[in-house]
Design an enzyme around this catalytic site. Structure first.
Site, PDB file in Angstrom:
ATOM      1  N   GLY A 173      25.303  45.941  47.318  1.00 16.89           N
ATOM      2  CA  GLY A 173      25.078  47.335  46.936  1.00 16.89           C
ATOM      3  C   GLY A 173      26.126  47.842  45.963  1.00 16.89           C
ATOM      4  N   ASP A 174      27.387  47.603  46.285  1.00 13.89           N
ATOM      5  CA  ASP A 174      28.473  48.011  45.393  1.00 13.89           C
ATOM      6  C   ASP A 174      28.362  47.314  44.042  1.00 13.89           C
ATOM      7  OD1 ASP A 174      29.819  49.766  47.131  1.00 13.89           O
ATOM      8  OD2 ASP A 174      30.804  48.101  48.138  1.00 13.89           O
ATOM      9  N   SER A 175      28.086  46.013  44.081  1.00 14.40           N
ATOM     10  CA  SER A 175      28.057  45.240  42.842  1.00 14.40           C
ATOM     11  C   SER A 175      26.893  45.636  41.946  1.00 14.40           C
ATOM     12  CB  SER A 175      27.990  43.745  43.168  1.00 14.40           C
ATOM     13  OG  SER A 175      29.133  43.347  43.903  1.00 14.40           O
ATOM     14  N   ALA A 178      27.767  48.934  40.315  1.00 18.92           N
ATOM     15  CA  ALA A 178      28.765  48.707  39.270  1.00 18.92           C
ATOM     16  C   ALA A 178      28.144  48.086  38.024  1.00 18.92           C
ATOM     17  CB  ALA A 178      29.872  47.809  39.810  1.00 18.92           C
TER      18      ALA A 178
END
Length: 402
Positions: A173-175, A178
């Site tokens: 999710g974070d990646s 980003a």
């Protein structure tokens, strides 16, 4: 830019990274990989928590930071202090982008919101990554990657139908957020070349996940179908699964096109499968998916993964063993394409890490150094860029502003 390396496409771009953890900093890594000067701001004394994240330590250091902060410059500023906020405002006219992933409203509380920074630099691009975006009823809620994965749809469809939803093995999710943030930053940079004006790039973590959900939304809207967890298969697309081998490993085969399935049947020594009414067409194979998978699994169990790979390559069937880092480091294709590179670290020696993606033929990205020491570039940025004196630095250090 180092005079000892070829030019990179973002060499003339300077980014001030105010974020922490992963969703913001991975965006910074992607930009730095292609030459952007990413100045990472960290709290004095402790730095980004990612300095301490990671499953294993080597020589007392975790191994996530050297990758995530590669090519970046580290400075320390206490953003909660008026003096620290003033330093950021002095830096803003010198940068092209500000990257942050605080909870919405935090920078505004510190006098560092879009309106204030845009007034200092009309061409500024402000990249804002948060759990739920800068607007909407959830904007003020805390939101880590796991929450974005849950609400964006990927957790509901990951795993097996008779088991609870499963986390993917990385912080996807974070990646994803980003990566989309980096795309937005470059699109905004292109638009600035036309208009001269900057703008805000706003992404919620859940939206980065949602963007990859294929036709999930119209499937429900128009047919009422809700996608469910299906394990390792592609529902009604067969064969496409993982299969056991004689040496106790797992092997992926994707032979769902008619012509490829014919070649697989030949490799199995069972060419009649390609004309069997149960398997002769894409639709028929989908309707008899479990039966077909059982037949293939019974066959693969007679061979090692290496033997299967030789046969699949011979017959032109897309297939491969499931790799860990061990296999990646020894695979001749990875080596030939330099998919993994060695980078010198002053404390760790040579550290292996994934190379820059994607590859550009004329101006490729690259990795010049691993994650820097905390505040390693304070003097360079504060004196060379802002013109602060040694007395200024001493005063700021005494006040623990830097």
């Amino acid at each position: 830019m180092s005079s000892q390396r070829p030019p990179r496409p973002l060499d003339d771009v300077r980014v001030l990274e105010l974020g922490a953890f992963l969703a913001g900093p991975f965006c910074g890594q992607l930009l730095a990989d292609f030459g952007a000067e990413v100045i990472k701001v960290e709290p004095p004394g402790k730095g980004d928590p990612m300095r301490e994240w990671g499953r294993h330590r080597y020589k007392g250091r975790t191994l996530w930071w050297p990758v995530l902060a590669r090519n970046k410059k580290s400075i320390t500023i206490d953003l909660r202090t008026p003096e620290g906020q003033a330093l950021v405002k002095r830096l803003v006219p010198h940068v092209d982008m500000v990257l942050e992933n605080f909870r919405p409203g935090t920078l505004e509380e510190w006098g560092l919101g879009w309106e204030e920074l845009h007034a200092l630099n009309p061409g500024l691009i402000m990249i804002r990554v948060s759990g739920f975006g800068q607007t909407g009823p959830y904007r003020d809620k805390a939101g880590f990657g796991s929450i974005g994965e849950a609400m964006g749809g990927i957790r509901a469809i990951t795993g097996f139908p008779d088991r609870p939803p499963t986390r993917i093995g990385i912080s996807i999710g974070d990646s994803l957020a980003a990566t989309f943030a980096a795309l937005g930053a470059l699109v905004a940079l292109h638009q600035r070349q036309r208009s001269g004006q900057g703008q805000v790039v706003d992404i919620g973590i859940y939206e980065g996940v949602l963007a990859l959900m294929e036709s999930m939304i119209p499937e429900y809207q128009l047919t009422g179908h809700i996608r469910e967890r299906t394990g390792n298969i592609l529902p009604n697309v067969a064969p496409s699964n993982i299969y056991p081998t004689a040496d106790g490993s797992w092997f992926v085969i994707g032979a769902n096109a008619d012509t490829i399935f014919t070649r697989l049947a030949q490799a199995m020594g069972q060419p009649e499968l390609a004309t069997d009414p149960r398997f002769a067409t894409h639709q028929a194979r989908g309707e008899h998916q479990a039966e077909l998978d059982d037949l293939i699994a019974a066959w693969t169990l007679n061979y090692t993964a290496d033997q299967l790979q030789v046969m699949m390559d011979e017959y032109g069937v897309p297939a491969g063993r499931i790799y860990t880092a061990k296999e990646m480091l020894s695979d001749p294709h990875f080596i030939a394409r330099q998919s993994i590179i060695g980078v010198h670290d002053p404390d760790l020696g040579e550290i292996k890490m994934q190379n820059v993606v994607p590859r550009l033929s004329a101006t490729p990205g690259g990795v010049d150094w691993t994650g820097p020491a905390l505040g390693q570039h304070n003097r360079e940025i504060f004196t060379d860029l802002l013109g602060l004196t040694e007395d200024d630095l001493a005063m700021l250090q005494a006040k623990r502003v830097i």
